[in-house]
Design a protein around this motif. Structure first.
Motif, PDB file in Angstrom:
ATOM      1  N   PRO A  18       0.795  -1.228   0.000  1.00 57.59           N
ATOM      2  CA  PRO A  18       0.000   0.000   0.000  1.00 57.59           C
ATOM      3  C   PRO A  18       0.832   1.284   0.000  1.00 57.59           C
ATOM      4  N   PHE A  19       2.150   1.164  -0.169  1.00 58.03           N
ATOM      5  CA  PHE A  19       3.033   2.330  -0.100  1.00 58.03           C
ATOM      6  C   PHE A  19       3.225   2.937  -1.479  1.00 58.03           C
ATOM      7  N   TYR A  20       2.919   4.223  -1.606  1.00 59.22           N
ATOM      8  CA  TYR A  20       3.010   4.925  -2.890  1.00 59.22           C
ATOM      9  C   TYR A  20       4.029   6.051  -2.823  1.00 59.22           C
ATOM     10  N   GLY A  21       4.634   6.315  -3.975  1.00 53.66           N
ATOM     11  CA  GLY A  21       5.534   7.448  -4.120  1.00 53.66           C
ATOM     12  C   GLY A  21       5.078   8.289  -5.293  1.00 53.66           C
ATOM     13  N   GLY A  22       5.531   9.523  -5.331  1.00 60.81           N
ATOM     14  CA  GLY A  22       5.143  10.435  -6.400  1.00 60.81           C
ATOM     15  C   GLY A  22       5.876  10.174  -7.703  1.00 60.81           C
ATOM     16  N   TYR A  23       5.162  10.278  -8.802  1.00 57.56           N
ATOM     17  CA  TYR A  23       5.697  10.200 -10.162  1.00 57.56           C
ATOM     18  C   TYR A  23       5.105  11.397 -10.886  1.00 57.56           C
ATOM     19  N   ASN A  24       5.891  12.462 -10.984  1.00 55.54           N
ATOM     20  CA  ASN A  24       5.389  13.738 -11.487  1.00 55.54           C
ATOM     21  C   ASN A  24       6.113  14.129 -12.766  1.00 55.54           C
ATOM     22  N   ILE A  25       5.380  14.200 -13.842  1.00 50.92           N
ATOM     23  CA  ILE A  25       5.950  14.564 -15.138  1.00 50.92           C
ATOM     24  C   ILE A  25       5.936  16.087 -15.207  1.00 50.92           C
ATOM     25  N   ILE A  26       7.129  16.673 -15.299  1.00 48.27           N
ATOM     26  CA  ILE A  26       7.206  18.140 -15.261  1.00 48.27           C
ATOM     27  C   ILE A  26       7.667  18.739 -16.590  1.00 48.27           C
ATOM     28  N   LYS A  27       8.132  17.901 -17.493  1.00 46.62           N
ATOM     29  CA  LYS A  27       8.512  18.369 -18.831  1.00 46.62           C
ATOM     30  C   LYS A  27       8.304  17.206 -19.792  1.00 46.62           C
ATOM     31  N   LEU A  28       7.672  17.492 -20.919  1.00 47.84           N
ATOM     32  CA  LEU A  28       7.354  16.464 -21.901  1.00 47.84           C
ATOM     33  C   LEU A  28       7.255  17.139 -23.255  1.00 47.84           C
ATOM     34  N   ASP A  29       7.978  16.607 -24.229  1.00 50.72           N
ATOM     35  CA  ASP A  29       7.913  17.228 -25.552  1.00 50.72           C
ATOM     36  C   ASP A  29       6.565  16.932 -26.214  1.00 50.72           C
ATOM     37  N   ASP A  30       6.243  17.677 -27.238  1.00 52.74           N
ATOM     38  CA  ASP A  30       4.939  17.554 -27.907  1.00 52.74           C
ATOM     39  C   ASP A  30       4.704  16.190 -28.534  1.00 52.74           C
ATOM     40  N   ASP A  31       5.778  15.499 -28.911  1.00 53.35           N
ATOM     41  CA  ASP A  31       5.648  14.187 -29.548  1.00 53.35           C
ATOM     42  C   ASP A  31       5.733  13.022 -28.572  1.00 53.35           C
ATOM     43  N   TYR A  32       5.805  13.316 -27.280  1.00 54.63           N
ATOM     44  CA  TYR A  32       5.891  12.282 -26.239  1.00 54.63           C
ATOM     45  C   TYR A  32       7.083  11.352 -26.473  1.00 54.63           C
ATOM     46  N   GLN A  33       8.237  11.960 -26.763  1.00 49.00           N
ATOM     47  CA  GLN A  33       9.468  11.201 -26.969  1.00 49.00           C
ATOM     48  C   GLN A  33      10.456  11.374 -25.825  1.00 49.00           C
ATOM     49  N   TYR A  34      10.354  12.467 -25.083  1.00 53.06           N
ATOM     50  CA  TYR A  34      11.287  12.789 -23.997  1.00 53.06           C
ATOM     51  C   TYR A  34      10.494  13.323 -22.807  1.00 53.06           C
ATOM     52  N   SER A  35      10.910  12.902 -21.611  1.00 52.45           N
ATOM     53  CA  SER A  35      10.155  13.256 -20.416  1.00 52.45           C
ATOM     54  C   SER A  35      11.109  13.532 -19.254  1.00 52.45           C
ATOM     55  N   LEU A  36      10.731  14.485 -18.420  1.00 51.74           N
ATOM     56  CA  LEU A  36      11.448  14.761 -17.179  1.00 51.74           C
ATOM     57  C   LEU A  36      10.474  14.475 -16.044  1.00 51.74           C
ATOM     58  N   VAL A  37      10.862  13.552 -15.173  1.00 57.14           N
ATOM     59  CA  VAL A  37       9.996  13.077 -14.095  1.00 57.14           C
ATOM     60  C   VAL A  37      10.697  13.324 -12.761  1.00 57.14           C
ATOM     61  N   VAL A  38       9.928  13.778 -11.782  1.00 55.45           N
ATOM     62  CA  VAL A  38      10.471  13.966 -10.439  1.00 55.45           C
ATOM     63  C   VAL A  38       9.574  13.268  -9.428  1.00 55.45           C
ATOM     64  N   GLY A  39      10.143  13.017  -8.269  1.00 53.81           N
ATOM     65  CA  GLY A  39       9.398  12.419  -7.170  1.00 53.81           C
ATOM     66  C   GLY A  39       8.817  13.492  -6.273  1.00 53.81           C
ATOM     67  N   PRO A  40       8.645  13.165  -4.994  1.00 57.91           N
ATOM     68  CA  PRO A  40       8.018  14.110  -4.060  1.00 57.91           C
ATOM     69  C   PRO A  40       8.954  15.217  -3.590  1.00 57.91           C
ATOM     70  N   ASP A  41      10.245  15.056  -3.844  1.00 55.01           N
ATOM     71  CA  ASP A  41      11.211  16.089  -3.458  1.00 55.01           C
ATOM     72  C   ASP A  41      12.359  16.082  -4.456  1.00 55.01           C
ATOM     73  N   LYS A  42      13.350  16.899  -4.215  1.00 59.36           N
ATOM     74  CA  LYS A  42      14.418  17.085  -5.194  1.00 59.36           C
ATOM     75  C   LYS A  42      15.537  16.052  -5.079  1.00 59.36           C
ATOM     76  N   ASN A  43      15.239  14.925  -4.450  1.00 57.46           N
ATOM     77  CA  ASN A  43      16.165  13.801  -4.403  1.00 57.46           C
ATOM     78  C   ASN A  43      15.835  12.757  -5.459  1.00 57.46           C
ATOM     79  N   TYR A  44      14.782  12.990  -6.212  1.00 53.51           N
ATOM     80  CA  TYR A  44      14.335  12.021  -7.213  1.00 53.51           C
ATOM     81  C   TYR A  44      14.108  12.732  -8.536  1.00 53.51           C
TER      82      TYR A  44
END
Length: 170
Positions: free
Chosen positions: A108-134
């Motif tokens: 039942p343990f969840y962590g954050g998966y937050n997409i903060i940058k994504l190109d228009d063609d969905y080819q490249y992505s920048l993902v962060v967690g709940p803080d700046k360690n991920y």
């Protein structure tokens, strides 16, 4: 002893299982999950305890019957000379049009998966967690153009991620 275990468990539950986004960062809007599904390759990351020593890391996202996302992460362990695989599940935290999900590989343990940058063609992505360690830079191919990777890393640096902590895989 029990008190120490309780403090450690509480700390893990409070800090290690957060699904929030860092306070000064927003996940992308107008997200389209159907375009995000499929295979992604990790081209850079801030190293973390669950990927320590792994290279050639990939993630495959597919729909689950319950409306969530099946997550299959795989990476090569050179020390064990073997592939490590983890299967998890993810669900939207807000609306499906916002790139903020919660992901679980352990009960039942969840962590954050937050997409903060994504190109228009969905080819490249920048993902962060709940803080700046991920942080992860993902690509549909095992590599991405150096200039584009530098743009993603610069974007992360401007948001306060420590560039020297980011491992880049060639």
């Amino acid at each position: 002893m029990f008190r120490s275990f309780f403090i450690l468990l509480s700390s893990f539950l409070i800090n290690g299982c957060s699904v929030k986004v860092p306070s000064d960062i927003d996940p992308i809007k107008n997200f389209d999950l159907s375009r995000y599904l499929g295979e992604w390759y990790e081209v850079a990351r801030i190293d973390n305890r669950f990927e320590k020593g792994l290279t050639q890391v990939s993630a495959n996202y597919s729909l689950r019957e319950d409306g969530g996302v099946k997550v299959v992460n795989k990476g090569w362990s050179a020390t064990k000379k073997d592939w490590k695989e983890s299967i998890g599940k993810a669900y939207f935290v807000e609306s499906p049009q916002t790139g903020a999900l919660k992901v679980s590989f352990f009960g039942p343990f969840y962590g954050g998966y937050n997409i903060i940058k994504l190109d228009d063609d969905y080819q490249y992505s920048l993902v962060v967690g709940p803080d700046k360690n991920y942080l992860w830079v993902l690509s549909r191919t095992p590599t991405m153009p150096a200039e584009l990777l530098n743009q993603y890393l610069q974007f992360a640096s401007e948001l306060g991620f420590e560039r020297q902590r980011i491992l880049v895989f060639k």
